[in-house]
Design a protein around this motif. Structure first.
Motif, PDB file in Angstrom:
ATOM      1  N   GLN A   1       2.414   4.389  13.147  1.00  0.00           N
ATOM      2  CA  GLN A   1       2.606   3.068  12.908  1.00  0.00           C
ATOM      3  C   GLN A   1       3.222   2.406  14.088  1.00  0.00           C
ATOM      4  O   GLN A   1       3.071   0.848  14.126  1.00  0.00           O
ATOM      5  N   HIS A   2       4.136   3.074  15.004  1.00  0.00           N
ATOM      6  CA  HIS A   2       4.364   2.185  16.110  1.00  0.00           C
ATOM      7  C   HIS A   2       4.067   3.105  17.411  1.00  0.00           C
ATOM      8  O   HIS A   2       4.427   4.569  17.452  1.00  0.00           O
ATOM      9  N   ILE A   3       3.858   2.390  18.661  1.00  0.00           N
ATOM     10  CA  ILE A   3       3.663   3.007  19.765  1.00  0.00           C
ATOM     11  C   ILE A   3       4.725   2.190  20.778  1.00  0.00           C
ATOM     12  O   ILE A   3       4.812   1.170  20.875  1.00  0.00           O
ATOM     13  N   VAL A   4       5.614   3.300  21.339  1.00  0.00           N
ATOM     14  CA  VAL A   4       6.664   2.632  22.397  1.00  0.00           C
ATOM     15  C   VAL A   4       6.600   3.272  23.538  1.00  0.00           C
ATOM     16  O   VAL A   4       6.538   4.369  23.798  1.00  0.00           O
TER      17      VAL A   4
ATOM     18  N   PRO B   1     -11.223  -0.912  14.317  1.00  0.00           N
ATOM     19  CA  PRO B   1     -12.038  -1.561  13.219  1.00  0.00           C
ATOM     20  C   PRO B   1     -12.727  -0.790  12.563  1.00  0.00           C
ATOM     21  O   PRO B   1     -12.749  -1.320  11.124  1.00  0.00           O
ATOM     22  N   GLU B   2     -13.137   0.378  12.702  1.00  0.00           N
ATOM     23  CA  GLU B   2     -13.800   1.307  11.876  1.00  0.00           C
ATOM     24  C   GLU B   2     -12.878   1.649  10.408  1.00  0.00           C
ATOM     25  O   GLU B   2     -13.327   2.314   9.375  1.00  0.00           O
ATOM     26  N   HIS B   3     -11.525   1.651  10.722  1.00  0.00           N
ATOM     27  CA  HIS B   3     -10.361   2.280   9.876  1.00  0.00           C
ATOM     28  C   HIS B   3      -9.626   1.148   9.334  1.00  0.00           C
ATOM     29  O   HIS B   3      -8.801   1.282   8.491  1.00  0.00           O
ATOM     30  N   HIS B   4      -9.759   0.009   9.749  1.00  0.00           N
ATOM     31  CA  HIS B   4      -8.717  -0.875   9.182  1.00  0.00           C
ATOM     32  C   HIS B   4      -7.470  -0.676   9.449  1.00  0.00           C
ATOM     33  O   HIS B   4      -6.575  -1.193   8.511  1.00  0.00           O
ATOM     34  N   ALA B   5      -7.052   0.072  10.406  1.00  0.00           N
ATOM     35  CA  ALA B   5      -5.717   0.528  10.579  1.00  0.00           C
ATOM     36  C   ALA B   5      -4.879  -0.423  11.815  1.00  0.00           C
ATOM     37  O   ALA B   5      -5.595  -0.806  12.458  1.00  0.00           O
ATOM     38  N   GLU B   6      -3.478  -0.628  11.555  1.00  0.00           N
ATOM     39  CA  GLU B   6      -2.998  -1.467  12.423  1.00  0.00           C
ATOM     40  C   GLU B   6      -1.777  -0.462  12.954  1.00  0.00           C
ATOM     41  O   GLU B   6      -1.116   0.140  12.223  1.00  0.00           O
ATOM     42  N   VAL B   7      -1.261  -0.707  14.264  1.00  0.00           N
ATOM     43  CA  VAL B   7      -0.473  -0.035  14.771  1.00  0.00           C
ATOM     44  C   VAL B   7       0.384  -1.145  15.761  1.00  0.00           C
ATOM     45  O   VAL B   7      -0.117  -1.831  16.574  1.00  0.00           O
ATOM     46  N   VAL B   8       1.833  -1.093  15.784  1.00  0.00           N
ATOM     47  CA  VAL B   8       2.270  -1.806  16.380  1.00  0.00           C
ATOM     48  C   VAL B   8       2.877  -1.399  17.812  1.00  0.00           C
ATOM     49  O   VAL B   8       3.250  -0.202  17.854  1.00  0.00           O
ATOM     50  N   TYR B   9       2.383  -2.089  18.906  1.00  0.00           N
ATOM     51  CA  TYR B   9       2.703  -1.620  20.194  1.00  0.00           C
ATOM     52  C   TYR B   9       3.665  -2.350  20.812  1.00  0.00           C
ATOM     53  O   TYR B   9       3.685  -3.681  20.969  1.00  0.00           O
TER      54      TYR B   9
END
Length: 242
Positions: free
Chosen positions: A173-176, A219-227
């Motif tokens: 969910q988050h990339i730091v 796009p193909e999974h509609h997933a969101e990750v906060v970077y």
């Protein structure tokens, strides 16, 4: 622990064996294995060598600022000195403990000699164009539960696709990002780019002197990750290894 540290300050000596013997008089078989006995020694070593590094929540910002200042006895920051101290007391893994990372098909995927242990290694789940399931990444415990975080190296040119497989497989969910090298792993803001077959979209949402934030979408999974990129010149050699 407190007893042994008090003993060190009072007598300028530490006797773990006698301490454990005394404890066993009150509770039989306390410290049951070689690993536990060794851990006591390592914990005392760290506590006595490093000392107290804690800070109250109310004072944390001033504590952080103090660590960024130059030490009174060297040209380094206190951040640098503490990091060097951590490296000096950290245990090294044996070749057997890092055997999977040393396999011929995997060793070329390691950026440096910092290798993951077999015990904590994460295996990629998604099959992808004949690539195997290895990536230089491990699970890291969090404050509330085990395996809360994933720690990995900055990708090599040939492992960018494995990095994004790791993100997707583990529903990150988050990339730091603690240190940014020259290799590109994100498209420009507002653009979509294909990394080895994985479509990645990126949209920057905030940028200041110490941080850049954005949202990554598949796009193909509609997933969101906060970077979040927290890299700056001061942190470059402090927080990221590998």
């Amino acid at each position: 622990m407190d007893h042994l540290l008090d003993q060190a300050n009072r007598e300028n000596g530490i006797d773990v064996y006698s301490c454990v013997t005394a404890l066993r008089q009150s509770r039989m078989h306390m410290v049951q294995s070689v690993e536990q006995y060794k851990f006591i020694h390592l914990a005392v070593l760290e506590a006595y060598t490093v000392g107290s590094t804690s800070s109250s929540a109310a004072e944390f910002m001033s504590h952080y600022s103090a660590l960024n200042r130059q030490s009174s006895i060297s040209t380094k920051t206190l951040f640098s000195e503490q990091t060097e101290m951590l490296n000096s007391i950290s245990q090294s893994l044996s070749k057997e403990e890092t055997g999977l990372a040393r396999l011929a098909e995997n060793c070329k995927k390691n950026r440096t000699e910092v290798l993951p242990s077999n015990r904590h290694l994460i295996f990629l789940q998604t099959s992808f164009n004949g690539r195997n399931d290895y990536i230089n990444a491990v699970r890291v415990p969090g404050y509330k539960k085990t395996d809360s975080f994933v720690a990995t190296q900055w990708p090599l040119e040939d492992t960018v696709v494995d990095f994004w497989r790791l993100v997707k497989d583990n529903c990150v969910q988050h990339i730091v990002l603690l240190e940014e090298l020259s290799l590109k792993i994100l498209p420009e803001s507002g653009q979509t780019e294909n990394f080895g077959g994985i479509e990645v979209c990126f949209e920057e949402t905030e940028q200041n002197d110490s941080m850049k934030c954005g949202v990554v979408r598949f796009p193909e999974h509609h997933a969101e990750v906060v970077y979040m990129n927290t890299h700056d010149a001061e942190q470059e050699n402090l927080w990221y290894e590998g």
